[in-house]
Design a protein around this motif. Structure first.
Motif, PDB file in Angstrom:
ATOM      1  N   ASP A   1     -52.124  33.270 -38.066  1.00  0.00           N
ATOM      2  CA  ASP A   1     -52.597  33.051 -36.696  1.00  0.00           C
ATOM      3  C   ASP A   1     -53.448  31.780 -36.640  1.00  0.00           C
ATOM      4  N   ALA A   2     -53.048  30.830 -35.819  1.00  0.00           N
ATOM      5  CA  ALA A   2     -53.774  29.551 -35.706  1.00  0.00           C
ATOM      6  C   ALA A   2     -55.193  29.776 -35.205  1.00  0.00           C
ATOM      7  N   ALA A   3     -55.376  30.720 -34.297  1.00  0.00           N
ATOM      8  CA  ALA A   3     -56.714  31.010 -33.771  1.00  0.00           C
ATOM      9  C   ALA A   3     -57.621  31.542 -34.880  1.00  0.00           C
ATOM     10  N   TYR A   4     -57.074  32.354 -35.761  1.00  0.00           N
ATOM     11  CA  TYR A   4     -57.864  32.890 -36.877  1.00  0.00           C
ATOM     12  C   TYR A   4     -58.241  31.780 -37.854  1.00  0.00           C
ATOM     13  N   ARG A   5     -57.312  30.915 -38.149  1.00  0.00           N
ATOM     14  CA  ARG A   5     -57.611  29.790 -39.052  1.00  0.00           C
ATOM     15  C   ARG A   5     -58.682  28.885 -38.446  1.00  0.00           C
ATOM     16  N   ALA A   6     -58.621  28.656 -37.137  1.00  0.00           N
ATOM     17  CA  ALA A   6     -59.646  27.855 -36.474  1.00  0.00           C
ATOM     18  C   ALA A   6     -61.003  28.559 -36.538  1.00  0.00           C
ATOM     19  N   TYR A   7     -60.984  29.870 -36.366  1.00  0.00           N
ATOM     20  CA  TYR A   7     -62.212  30.669 -36.473  1.00  0.00           C
ATOM     21  C   TYR A   7     -62.819  30.530 -37.870  1.00  0.00           C
ATOM     22  N   LEU A   8     -61.980  30.591 -38.910  1.00  0.00           N
ATOM     23  CA  LEU A   8     -62.461  30.431 -40.280  1.00  0.00           C
ATOM     24  C   LEU A   8     -63.081  29.056 -40.495  1.00  0.00           C
ATOM     25  N   ASP A   9     -62.494  28.041 -39.881  1.00  0.00           N
ATOM     26  CA  ASP A   9     -62.988  26.671 -40.046  1.00  0.00           C
ATOM     27  C   ASP A   9     -64.337  26.445 -39.371  1.00  0.00           C
ATOM     28  N   ARG A  10     -64.565  27.096 -38.237  1.00  0.00           N
ATOM     29  CA  ARG A  10     -65.772  26.800 -37.455  1.00  0.00           C
ATOM     30  C   ARG A  10     -66.909  27.803 -37.656  1.00  0.00           C
ATOM     31  N   THR A  11     -66.654  28.927 -38.332  1.00  0.00           N
ATOM     32  CA  THR A  11     -67.668  29.975 -38.446  1.00  0.00           C
ATOM     33  C   THR A  11     -68.081  30.155 -39.902  1.00  0.00           C
ATOM     34  N   PRO A  12     -69.391  30.087 -40.182  1.00  0.00           N
ATOM     35  CA  PRO A  12     -69.854  30.282 -41.559  1.00  0.00           C
ATOM     36  C   PRO A  12     -69.554  31.700 -42.050  1.00  0.00           C
ATOM     37  N   VAL A  13     -69.355  31.835 -43.329  1.00  0.00           N
ATOM     38  CA  VAL A  13     -69.016  33.134 -43.906  1.00  0.00           C
ATOM     39  C   VAL A  13     -70.169  34.125 -43.741  1.00  0.00           C
ATOM     40  N   LEU A  14     -71.373  33.724 -44.093  1.00  0.00           N
ATOM     41  CA  LEU A  14     -72.481  34.675 -44.107  1.00  0.00           C
ATOM     42  C   LEU A  14     -73.678  34.218 -43.285  1.00  0.00           C
ATOM     43  N   MET A  15     -74.178  33.046 -43.538  1.00  0.00           N
ATOM     44  CA  MET A  15     -75.395  32.592 -42.872  1.00  0.00           C
ATOM     45  C   MET A  15     -75.185  32.441 -41.371  1.00  0.00           C
ATOM     46  N   MET A  16     -76.173  32.848 -40.602  1.00  0.00           N
ATOM     47  CA  MET A  16     -76.092  32.761 -39.152  1.00  0.00           C
ATOM     48  C   MET A  16     -76.365  31.310 -38.721  1.00  0.00           C
TER      49      MET A  16
END
Length: 93
Positions: A72-87
């Motif tokens: 899913d392109a939207a999911y990949r974009a979400y992964l790129d723009r959102t940090p894994v853990l730190m807020m």
């Protein structure tokens, strides 16, 4: 669908960030009362951090998410723009 709003726009795993912060806060509050061998209890926040970021928690959910929505392109974009853990404040899309 995967969550990408609210706290999940700030971190992919805000619940784990909160859990780690909670244990760190408890350790800091207890620190002035600790003495002698009691200092070994300070390993608790380190253990929770390692458990959630290296053993279970994050690795398992990240793998499941990539398996489920990896194409899913939207999911990949979400992964790129959102940090894994730190807020961190959400980055624009």
């Amino acid at each position: 669908r995967f969550i990408q709003s609210g706290l999940w726009a700030w971190s992919r795993h805000p619940n784990y960030f909160g859990e780690i912060t909670l244990w760190l806060g408890i350790a800091l509050i207890a620190l002035p009362t600790l003495g002698g061998g009691q200092f070994v209890t300070l390993i608790s926040p380190v253990f929770v951090y390692l458990l959630l970021t290296r053993i279970s928690g994050v690795p398992m959910l990240e793998a499941r998410g990539k398996k489920r929505w990896g194409d899913d392109a939207a999911y990949r974009a979400y992964l790129d723009r959102t940090p894994v853990l730190m807020m961190k404040p959400p980055r624009s899309q």
